[in-house]
Structure formats: structure tokens, C-alpha cells
Write an enzyme that holds these catalytic residues in place. Structure first.
Site, PDB file in Angstrom:
ATOM      1  N   LYS A   1      71.904  17.741 108.758  1.00 60.79           N
ATOM      2  CA  LYS A   1      70.729  16.919 109.084  1.00 60.79           C
ATOM      3  C   LYS A   1      69.995  16.676 107.772  1.00 60.79           C
ATOM      4  O   LYS A   1      69.251  17.519 107.300  1.00 60.79           O
ATOM      5  CB  LYS A   1      69.841  17.666 110.081  1.00 60.79           C
ATOM      6  CG  LYS A   1      69.009  16.764 110.996  1.00 60.79           C
ATOM      7  CD  LYS A   1      68.030  15.863 110.290  1.00 60.79           C
ATOM      8  CE  LYS A   1      66.777  16.602 109.872  1.00 60.79           C
ATOM      9  NZ  LYS A   1      65.881  15.739 109.038  1.00 60.79           N
TER      10      LYS A   1
ATOM     11  N   GLU B   1      66.853  28.191 100.804  1.00 64.36           N
ATOM     12  CA  GLU B   1      66.560  27.897  99.392  1.00 64.36           C
ATOM     13  C   GLU B   1      65.238  27.146  99.406  1.00 64.36           C
ATOM     14  O   GLU B   1      65.170  26.006  99.855  1.00 64.36           O
ATOM     15  CB  GLU B   1      67.692  27.060  98.801  1.00 64.36           C
ATOM     16  CG  GLU B   1      67.923  27.309  97.321  1.00 64.36           C
ATOM     17  CD  GLU B   1      67.216  26.298  96.448  1.00 64.36           C
ATOM     18  OE1 GLU B   1      66.055  26.586  96.057  1.00 64.36           O
ATOM     19  OE2 GLU B   1      67.789  25.243  96.164  1.00 64.36           O
TER      20      GLU B   1
ATOM     21  N   CYS C   1      62.736  22.122  93.148  1.00 57.54           N
ATOM     22  CA  CYS C   1      62.316  23.469  93.530  1.00 57.54           C
ATOM     23  C   CYS C   1      62.077  24.322  92.288  1.00 57.54           C
ATOM     24  O   CYS C   1      61.239  25.203  92.288  1.00 57.54           O
ATOM     25  CB  CYS C   1      63.337  24.092  94.463  1.00 57.54           C
ATOM     26  SG  CYS C   1      65.007  24.049  93.829  1.00 57.54           S
TER      27      CYS C   1
ATOM     28  N   GLU D   1      52.847  25.290  95.631  1.00 59.71           N
ATOM     29  CA  GLU D   1      53.844  24.339  95.142  1.00 59.71           C
ATOM     30  C   GLU D   1      53.324  22.916  95.346  1.00 59.71           C
ATOM     31  O   GLU D   1      53.017  22.516  96.465  1.00 59.71           O
ATOM     32  CB  GLU D   1      55.160  24.513  95.892  1.00 59.71           C
ATOM     33  CG  GLU D   1      56.237  23.568  95.380  1.00 59.71           C
ATOM     34  CD  GLU D   1      57.591  23.757  96.061  1.00 59.71           C
ATOM     35  OE1 GLU D   1      57.650  23.711  97.290  1.00 59.71           O
ATOM     36  OE2 GLU D   1      58.589  23.926  95.328  1.00 59.71           O
TER      37      GLU D   1
END
Ligand code: NAI
Ligand code: MG
Length: 508
Positions: free
Chosen positions: A191, A266, A300, A399
Site C-alpha cells: 500500500k 522504519e 528519515c 521531526e
């Protein structure tokens, strides 16, 4: 590659938008309820195609196809060496279709075409590496403390793997799951992000072209809660693999926990780059630029907290600001461009919110801080450098996933390490020093799954990646990942020629 979206099919083309369907069991399958969602080209801000808006019925169909393919002899009985050959063939096909795949992803998420070209050049390596590993996956024999017992282990595929992936690097991040999962003999339902489905839909048919049976690789597109959640909850999916935000990853892990399946995660980061007094400051400044402005900070591993020793702080800031000021912002398809747009309007809004928060918390904007004038209409934000922000501010704790860096000063090694580790994340870190002992000492002291010394952002399928703390669970890349995509069975065999005795009679 008939299914790929050609670069010409952008929003400038006349007529209705091109529609993409799910890819299930080797066929393009329209959504069960007939709904589609638009995908936007972030450079222009306009929709350029529509993709199937998947629901539970579509996921059910894809998992059924993957379940059937998993037990079908056409896949189950393929030898491990042959599996490896199929993977290597996919690598070759990616090479042949690289330009088209690169254009598609650049147009969909605004990543620089030149970066995508480099990524596409590296992508086949994943399939070659895991193709080579496919016939080296095996169990072991264990002494079990008796010459009359043969105990051995089998490493078996887990079954159907559900992969849920983000928009920042769809092809690369999905490949890190696909290549090892298939090498281990699993089947997959993927997905992709609702913002960037096109490149994955272009990649998927290459598996059949390479010789994989239909149903081994399936793609269902759509929104997370509508098309992702049913995949997470489907009892036939034996293993989940997710890349994306920590919030969604934590939710998926919780759902996976309810039905006791493994979820590899992750997730995000707030990675520090430590620049010691003895560093080559010019080199470090380039590392800082690469760490935070590549992909407009939407990675990331973005090095979003720069810790600079007080003695070189001003020089470092000056160099970073100077280079930030010359970065060419514009159309990611133009090979001269150095900074493209953010991938979505939400992401631009989020970056602006953090820049405002940084100002409100007392930060000084040494460069950037606003939208550049590109005349393109997309979601662009200037490269932005903050000084005077403490590590306890929102800009330094959360973040951002954008081109925003904060430079913090430190006085000694212990303080640098303390600040670096004072974060909920633990994905990556950079160290800049000419002192070898200091480099290794610091690498050992950092809570980060990846540490780079006098370099940043390097990656290889051979080298394991894992996130410490809230940056993830499990491992990707390397040989270790085989454990993530296999289940371990222990087989006990009595090799003695004695009949099994009555268990209630004590033997002397
Ligand atoms: P997200 O983590 O929500 O999305 C990633 C994937 O998860 C997408 O395919 C999405 O459709 C799917 N998803 C979302 N909710 C789901 C659910 N309930 N069940 C199953 N699947 C679900 O990230 P999103 O919304 O695209 O971006 C939000 C923020 O996450 C960004 O602003 C950024 O800060 C961060 N992010 C971090 C990434 C990283 O690699 N560290 C990658 C992407 C986003
Ligand atoms: Mg898009």
C-alpha cells in the site's frame, strides 16, 4: 512497460486525468466501489493523474491473490537459486526502465530528477544483492547434547507480507522490503502513499515481466485508514513492514500486537550532526547541506540538529548560510535544480508552522524562513537555518521533515554526546573530526542505528539499518533482514535404533 506513467502525462496535457487502478494478481483492477483520488504534482500544485481509492474490499482481493500465490506450486516450488535469478532479472528491468521510473517519481513527489537518476542506478543493486542471498538462506544443525538426536532448523517464508510505505522515496523504500521478502519466498501486498502511487504501480508489472508468477507482488492504492488499515488487520497477513511517521508506525505496531504478528518499523528521526573543533569545517558544512537540504529535508535520516563546537560555530554557520543562499530552487525535472518542492501542501504548512514556532521560541533565522518566488505555483520552501535555539525547543525535538536545520553550540565532547542523545529518536548521526579515537569513541556513545564519520547519507543494501528508541523496530538491509521475513522451525529427530520406552518406567 505499458503501465508506466509517462512524463508527458502531466497536468499540462489536455483532457481528463489518466486513471490508475490497483495491481492485483497480475491485473489492473478497478476499485470495488469505483472511487479514485487525485495525485498532485508538487511542482505545479496541480493534479496529474488519479489513482484507485482502495477500500477493505480491494485489500481483501489483493490478500486473497497473495495468499493463493504463496501456496501455488508456481511460486512455492521455485528453487531458491531460481528465485535469485528472478530477482536479478527485475534489477535488469529496472535498469532498462530507469529513466521513465525516475521521471514518474520526480513528477509525483518533487524529488530532484538527478537524485532519482542516482537512486535508479543504485536500485538494481538491491535486487542483485538479495538475488545472490536467496539461495544462502538456510537453517542449521544443532548438537542438542546427544549423539542420538538430530536437531535442525528450517528458515521458512512467513507467508503474505503487508508493506505500507511513504511518499518521500517510494521506489527505494519499498525495494528495501520487496527484495528481501521475495528472496525469502514470501508474497506481498503493498500500500503506497496516497500522495505517490505512480512509481510503485509502474514497478509492479516488472515482476511478472521478469518471470514471477502473478499474485506474488500486488499493489493496492488509497488512503491510510481506508486501504492501509484493512491490510494491517487482515488475519492472512503474517508480517507487516512499515516506513513512515512514528505516529502511524506506533498505531500499526499496536494493531499488529493485537493479533500477534510482527511489524517491522522504519520511522522518523531528529538526527544530530556533531562537528568537533578539529573537523575540516568546509567538508562538514557540505555534509550539513547534504544532510538537511537533500530531498528538501524530506528524509528519515535528515541531519536536522547540527551541534557545532563553540570555536568553529560562527565559521560553520557562515559557510552553511552562504551555500544555502546559492542553492538553486526550482523544477525538480531541471538537472540544474538543487532544491525542489515539498511533496504536499500539508508538508509545506507543517514546515511553516515549525519555522513560526522556532521564531516564537527565540530562534534567529540566519537564512531562509519563507517561501521562495519560483513562479511555478508549487509547494516550495527556502532552505532555512536557525541559530540561538536550545535543544529543548520544538524545532529541535520534533521531526519537521523539511529543509530546516538548527545549529546548536557545545563546549566539550561529553556535552555534545549528551545533547545528541537527548531526543526521543535514534535513527542516524554524523560525526565530523580528524581525531580517529574521538570518532570511534563518539560513535560508540551515540544512540543511533547508523553513524557516519566524516560523511553523511551513505547507504548500501549490504549494510543494516535500524532505528533505536522511537525511530523503529527491526532491521532493514543486509543479511540480518532475512530473520524479519522468515520463521524459524526446529525439527527433532531421534536417530537411535532403540524403541521409545514407556515414559513412566524409570530406566537404569
Ligand atoms: P504516514 O506515516 O501517516 O504515512 C505513511 C504511510 O502510512 C502512507 O502509505 C499512509 O497512507 C499510511 N497510513 C497512514 N495511516 C494509516 C493507518 N491508520 N493504517 C495503515 N496505514 C496508514 O505519514 P504522512 O501522513 O504521509 O506524513 C505525515 C508526517 O510523517 C510527515 O509530515 C513527516 O513528518 C512524517 N513522515 C516521516 C517519514 C520518514 O521516513 N521518517 C516518511 C513519511 C512521513
Ligand atoms: Mg503526487
Amino acid at each position: 512497460m505499458s503501465t508506466a506513467v509517462s512524463a508527458a502525462a502531466t497536468d499540462t496535457a489536455a483532457g481528463p486525468l489518466r486513471r490508475h487502478d490497483h495491481y492485483i494478481g497480475g491485473e489492473h483492477v478497478p476499485p470495488a466501489d469505483g472511487q479514485y483520488l487525485p495525485s498532485v504534482n508538487p511542482t505545479t500544485g496541480k493534479a496529474w493523474y488519479e489513482t484507485a481509492r482502495g477500500t477493505a474490499a480491494d485489500v481483501d482481493r489483493a490478500v486473497t491473490a497473495a495468499t493463493r500465490a504463496f501456496t501455488d506450486p508456481s511460486w512455492r516450488r521455485v528453487s531458491q537459486t531460481r528465485r535469485g535469478a528472478l530477482l536479478r532479472r527485475v534489477g535488469e528491468l529496472i535498469g532498462e526502465n530507469a529513466e521513465e521510473l525516475a521521471h514518474t517519481e520526480s513528477t509525483d513527489n518533487g524529488k530532484l530528477l538527478r537524485e532519482m537518476r542516482a537512486q535508479l542506478a543504485a536500485l538494481p543493486e538491491y535486487f542483485h544483492y538479495y538475488g545472490g542471498l536467496a539461495d544462502k538462506i538456510h537453517g542449521e544443525t544443532i548438537p542438542a547434547n546427544s549423539v542420538e538426536i538430530l536437531n535442525y532448523t528450517l528458515r521458512e517464508p512467513v507467508g503474505v507480507v503487508g508493506a505500507i510505505t511513504p511518499w518521500n522515496s517510494p521506489l527505494l523504500l519499498t525495494t528495501a522490503k520487496l527484495a528481501p521478502a521475495l528472496a525469502c519466498g514470501n508474497t506481498m501486498v503493498i500500500k503506497p502513499s496516497e500522495y505517490t502511487s505512480a512509481s510503485m504501480l509502474a514497478l509492479a508489472p516488472l515482476f511478472e515481466e521478469a518471470g514471477f508468477p502473478p499474485g506474488v507482488v500486488n499493489v493496492v492504492t488509497g488512503y491510510g485508514p481506508e486501504a492501509g488499515a484493512p491490510l494491517v488487520d487482515d488475519p492472512r497477513v503474517e508480517k507487516l513492514s512499515f516506513t513512515g511517521s512514528t505516529a502511524t508506525g506506533s498505531w500499526i505496531s499496536e494493531r499488529a500486537g493485537r493479533r500477534l504478528v510482527r511489524a517491522g518499523l522504519e520511522l522518523g528521526g531528529k538526527s544530530p550532526q556533531i562537528i568537533f573543533a578539529d573537523a575540516d569545517v568546509e567538508s562538514a558544512a557540505n555534509g550539513v547541506i547534504a544532510g538537511i537540504f537533500a530531498a528538501a529535508g524530506q528524509t528519515c535520516i535528515a541531519g536536522s540538529r547540527v551541534l557545532a563546537h563553540r570555536s568553529i560555530y560562527d565559521e560553520l554557520v557562515a559557510r552553511v548560510v552562504e551555500r544555502a543562499g546559492t542553492i538553486r530552487i526550482g523544477d525538480p525535472l531541471d538537472p540544474a535544480t538543487e532544491l525542489g518542492p515539498l511533496a504536499t501542501p500539508a508538508q509545506l504548512a507543517k514546515v511553516e508552522e515549525y519555522v513560526a514556532a522556532g521564531r516564537a521560541e527565540g530562534g534567529t533565522v540566519a537564512y531562509g524562513g519563507g517561501r521562495p518566488d519560483t513562479g511555478l505555483g508549487g509547494f516550495f520552501h527556502q532552505p532555512t537555518v536557525f541559530t540561538e535555539l536550545g535543544n529543548d525547543t520544538r524545532v529541535c525535538r520534533e521531526e519537521i521533515f523539511g529543509p530546516v536545520v538548527a545549529v546548536i553550540s557545545f563546549d566539550d565532547d561529553a556535552e555534545a554526546i549528551r545533547i545528541a542523545n537527548n531526543t526521543s529518536y535514534g535513527l542516524a548521526a554524523g560525526i565530523w573530526t580528524k581525531d580517529l579515537s574521538r570518532a570511534h569513541r563518539t560513535a560508540a556513545a551515540l544512540d543511533a542505528g547508523t553513524v557516519w564519520v566524516n560523511m553523511y547519507r551513505a547507504m548500501s543494501p549490504m549494510s543494516p539499518r535500524s532505528g533505536f528508541k522511537t525511530s523503529g523496530l527491526g532491521v532493514e538491509h543486509g543479511t540480518e533482514v532475512v530473520h524479519e521475513y522468515t520463521r524459524l522451525k526446529s525439527v527433532w529427530v531421534n536417530t537411535s535404533d532403540e524403541p521409545a520406552g514407556d515414559p513412566f518406567v524409570m530406566r537404569s
